[in-house]
Design a protein around this motif. Structure first.
Motif, mmCIF file in Angstrom:
data_model
loop_
_atom_site.group_PDB
_atom_site.id
_atom_site.type_symbol
_atom_site.label_atom_id
_atom_site.label_comp_id
_atom_site.label_asym_id
_atom_site.label_seq_id
_atom_site.Cartn_x
_atom_site.Cartn_y
_atom_site.Cartn_z
ATOM 1 N N LYS A 187 0.629 -1.152 0.216
ATOM 2 C CA LYS A 187 0.033 -0.023 -0.050
ATOM 3 C C LYS A 187 0.408 1.292 -0.460
ATOM 4 C CE LYS A 187 -4.129 -1.625 -0.295
ATOM 5 N NZ LYS A 187 -4.799 -1.742 -1.034
ATOM 6 N N GLY A 188 2.153 1.205 -0.429
ATOM 7 C CA GLY A 188 3.263 2.309 -0.602
ATOM 8 C C GLY A 188 4.355 2.270 0.668
ATOM 9 N N THR A 189 5.124 3.683 0.093
ATOM 10 C CA THR A 189 6.167 4.329 0.685
ATOM 11 C C THR A 189 6.424 5.075 1.426
ATOM 12 O OG1 THR A 189 7.502 4.169 -1.429
ATOM 13 C CG2 THR A 189 7.602 2.461 0.048
ATOM 14 N N ALA A 190 6.760 5.331 2.037
ATOM 15 C CA ALA A 190 7.511 6.554 2.864
ATOM 16 C C ALA A 190 9.634 6.639 2.986
ATOM 17 C CB ALA A 190 6.900 6.940 3.945
ATOM 18 N N GLU A 191 9.797 8.015 3.445
ATOM 19 C CA GLU A 191 11.525 7.492 3.265
ATOM 20 C C GLU A 191 12.013 8.992 5.070
ATOM 21 O OE1 GLU A 191 13.167 9.943 0.012
ATOM 22 O OE2 GLU A 191 12.344 7.961 -1.359
ATOM 23 N N ASN A 192 10.122 8.823 5.407
ATOM 24 C CA ASN A 192 10.892 9.825 6.876
ATOM 25 C C ASN A 192 9.618 9.487 7.187
ATOM 26 O OD1 ASN A 192 8.819 12.173 5.660
ATOM 27 N ND2 ASN A 192 10.725 12.483 4.463
ATOM 28 N N ILE A 193 10.169 10.284 8.952
ATOM 29 C CA ILE A 193 8.923 9.533 9.282
ATOM 30 C C ILE A 193 7.862 10.627 9.737
ATOM 31 C CG2 ILE A 193 8.688 10.656 12.275
ATOM 32 C CD1 ILE A 193 11.318 10.004 12.821
ATOM 33 N N LYS A 194 7.614 12.218 8.832
ATOM 34 C CA LYS A 194 6.854 12.304 8.476
ATOM 35 C C LYS A 194 5.822 11.990 7.463
ATOM 36 C CE LYS A 194 5.112 16.902 7.017
ATOM 37 N NZ LYS A 194 4.751 18.625 6.472
ATOM 38 N N GLU A 195 5.921 12.055 6.091
ATOM 39 C CA GLU A 195 5.533 10.489 5.244
ATOM 40 C C GLU A 195 5.036 9.714 6.073
ATOM 41 O OE1 GLU A 195 8.347 10.199 2.216
ATOM 42 O OE2 GLU A 195 8.466 12.245 1.644
ATOM 43 N N GLY A 196 5.550 8.804 6.597
ATOM 44 C CA GLY A 196 5.343 8.072 7.646
ATOM 45 C C GLY A 196 4.178 7.785 7.905
ATOM 46 N N LEU A 197 3.827 8.675 8.835
ATOM 47 C CA LEU A 197 2.688 9.075 9.467
ATOM 48 C C LEU A 197 1.853 9.207 8.672
ATOM 49 C CD1 LEU A 197 1.520 9.064 12.541
ATOM 50 C CD2 LEU A 197 1.957 11.931 12.721
ATOM 51 N N SER A 198 1.514 10.134 7.625
ATOM 52 C CA SER A 198 0.654 10.469 6.679
ATOM 53 C C SER A 198 -0.074 8.904 6.410
ATOM 54 C CB SER A 198 0.865 11.704 5.791
ATOM 55 O OG SER A 198 0.389 11.937 5.210
ATOM 56 N N LEU A 199 1.145 8.103 5.715
ATOM 57 C CA LEU A 199 1.035 6.549 4.858
ATOM 58 C C LEU A 199 0.051 6.185 5.823
ATOM 59 C CD1 LEU A 199 0.931 5.669 2.460
ATOM 60 C CD2 LEU A 199 3.260 4.772 3.508
ATOM 61 N N CYS A 200 0.364 6.089 7.148
ATOM 62 C CA CYS A 200 -0.170 5.244 8.022
ATOM 63 C C CYS A 200 -1.524 5.188 8.690
ATOM 64 C CB CYS A 200 0.668 4.901 9.514
ATOM 65 S SG CYS A 200 1.906 4.179 9.744
ATOM 66 N N LEU A 201 -1.630 7.156 8.769
ATOM 67 C CA LEU A 201 -3.019 7.219 8.765
ATOM 68 C C LEU A 201 -3.732 6.701 7.563
ATOM 69 C CD1 LEU A 201 -2.325 10.527 11.100
ATOM 70 C CD2 LEU A 201 -3.048 7.869 11.726
ATOM 71 N N LYS A 202 -3.782 7.452 6.559
ATOM 72 C CA LYS A 202 -4.543 7.216 5.198
ATOM 73 C C LYS A 202 -4.175 5.549 5.224
ATOM 74 C CE LYS A 202 -4.020 8.281 0.649
ATOM 75 N NZ LYS A 202 -3.560 9.253 -0.881
ATOM 76 N N GLN A 203 -3.728 4.526 4.915
ATOM 77 C CA GLN A 203 -4.103 3.360 4.331
ATOM 78 C C GLN A 203 -4.034 2.386 5.748
ATOM 79 O OE1 GLN A 203 -3.743 2.465 1.631
ATOM 80 N NE2 GLN A 203 -2.774 4.131 0.884
ATOM 81 N N LYS A 204 -3.779 3.315 6.694
ATOM 82 C CA LYS A 204 -4.393 2.149 8.106
ATOM 83 C C LYS A 204 -3.661 0.418 7.732
ATOM 84 C CE LYS A 204 -8.645 4.928 9.278
ATOM 85 N NZ LYS A 204 -8.547 5.693 8.582
ATOM 86 N N PRO A 205 -2.541 0.371 8.076
ATOM 87 C CA PRO A 205 -1.649 -0.886 6.976
ATOM 88 C C PRO A 205 -1.726 -1.320 8.479
ATOM 89 C CG PRO A 205 -0.048 0.671 7.512
ATOM 90 C CD PRO A 205 -1.233 1.648 7.859
ATOM 91 N N ASN A 206 -1.826 -3.041 8.022
ATOM 92 C CA ASN A 206 -2.069 -4.042 9.327
ATOM 93 C C ASN A 206 -0.315 -4.666 9.507
ATOM 94 O OD1 ASN A 206 -4.218 -5.928 6.873
ATOM 95 N ND2 ASN A 206 -4.820 -5.204 9.337
ATOM 96 N N LEU A 207 0.181 -4.193 8.911
ATOM 97 C CA LEU A 207 1.886 -4.335 9.263
ATOM 98 C C LEU A 207 2.586 -2.933 8.460
ATOM 99 C CD1 LEU A 207 3.795 -6.418 9.984
ATOM 100 C CD2 LEU A 207 3.607 -7.489 7.916
ATOM 101 N N ILE A 208 3.258 -2.684 9.095
ATOM 102 C CA ILE A 208 4.436 -2.031 9.259
ATOM 103 C C ILE A 208 6.275 -2.155 8.885
ATOM 104 C CG2 ILE A 208 5.281 0.593 9.352
ATOM 105 C CD1 ILE A 208 2.928 1.045 10.787
ATOM 106 N N PHE A 209 6.630 -2.046 7.392
ATOM 107 C CA PHE A 209 7.953 -2.987 7.674
ATOM 108 C C PHE A 209 8.653 -0.760 7.940
ATOM 109 C CE2 PHE A 209 6.368 -6.290 5.267
ATOM 110 C CZ PHE A 209 6.950 -7.058 6.004
#
Length: 258
Positions: free
Chosen positions: A31-53
């Motif tokens: 469901k997507g990638t991010a390169e830093n904490i700000k992008e990662g937080l935004s991606l998590c809140l948008k995609q609501k993943p079950n698993l984060i690498f």
């Protein structure tokens, strides 16, 4: 069961290697990638993943800081597998409730262990098993499953009230989908520990206390038919394989053979 995942990684080579390693796992949906904490937080809140690498080192940032940010938005965090080339972060990962600490470069066997642990953890949060086949999805409540018996390349799932579902899965595949209340006692048997009544490690067998349903029909004086489900207790004997005796003892806290 399908699970959504994202990758938070600032190194393109490491990102591509991980994506390639995950390609065989068809039930994991990227469901997507991010390169830093700000992008990662935004991606998590948008995609609501079950698993984060999550990479530990993101440039000058530390992945653990993202976990701190996520706690502000989640009552229960998504499962997190941390990736790093620096093993000295392992203790910090454990202290931050990280599911698995995966060293770089990614080893396929270690990745499989991490994903098996993820499946187990997911199962703990559910109350049912779902098996997909050509006929659709079969849903079985954990509390209804008494034991599972391997039959060549398929399995018989024995349920309460004498029911049985036959599925085209190996015992290992099903074991990975079940919570820790299920115990492997033999290469061909997996039992639900809530049904265990007796364990005899000398005779190498487990007795399960099960119930089967009987429909009783009665006719009253006014010719009214009444049906009642009565439960009859039955016992099922499951073998303990030689190589599983110590596991059975440890899991069931049996310190003395009977």
């Amino acid at each position: 069961m399908n699970h959504n995942y994202i990758i938070i990684e600032d190194q393109k080579g490491a990102l591509e290697n991980l994506k390639i390693a995950l390609e065989p796992y068809a039930n994991l949906l990227f469901k997507g990638t991010a390169e830093n904490i700000k992008e990662g937080l935004s991606l998590c809140l948008k995609q609501k993943p079950n698993l984060i690498f999550l990479d530990v080192e993101l440039g000058q940032e530390i992945g653990f800081d993202l976990i701190t940010e996520l706690r502000l938005f989640y009552n229960t965090l998504p499962f997190i597998i941390m990736t790093t080339a620096h093993d000295h972060y392992a203790k910090q990962a454990v202290n931050n409730d990280v599911l698995y600490f995966l060293s770089k470069p990614i080893d396929n066997d270690e990745l499989q262990k991490a994903l098996t642990k993820f499946e187990k953890a997911q199962a703990e949060h559910r109350n049912h098993l779902v098996i997909k086949d050509k006929n659709g999805h079969t849903l079985m409540q954990y509390e209804d499953i008494i034991y599972i018996e391997a039959q060549s390349n398929y399995c018989d799932i024995h349920l309460k009230f004498g029911k049985k579902n036959t599925v085209s899965k190996t015992l290992k595949e099903i074991e990975n989908l079940l919570p820790n209340t299920f115990l492997r006692t033999h290469k061909s048997y997996l039992v639900n520990t809530i049904f265990i009544e007796k364990v005899n490690t000398t005779q190498k067998q487990i007795t399960l206390n099960t119930k089967t349903g009987i429909i009783e029909v009665s006719i009253d004086a006014h010719t009214k038919i009444e049906e009642q489900l009565k439960l009859k207790a039955t016992e099922t004997i499951i073998p303990i394989g030689e190589s599983y005796i110590e596991l059975v003892k440890n899991v069931l806290f049996i310190y003395k053979t009977v």
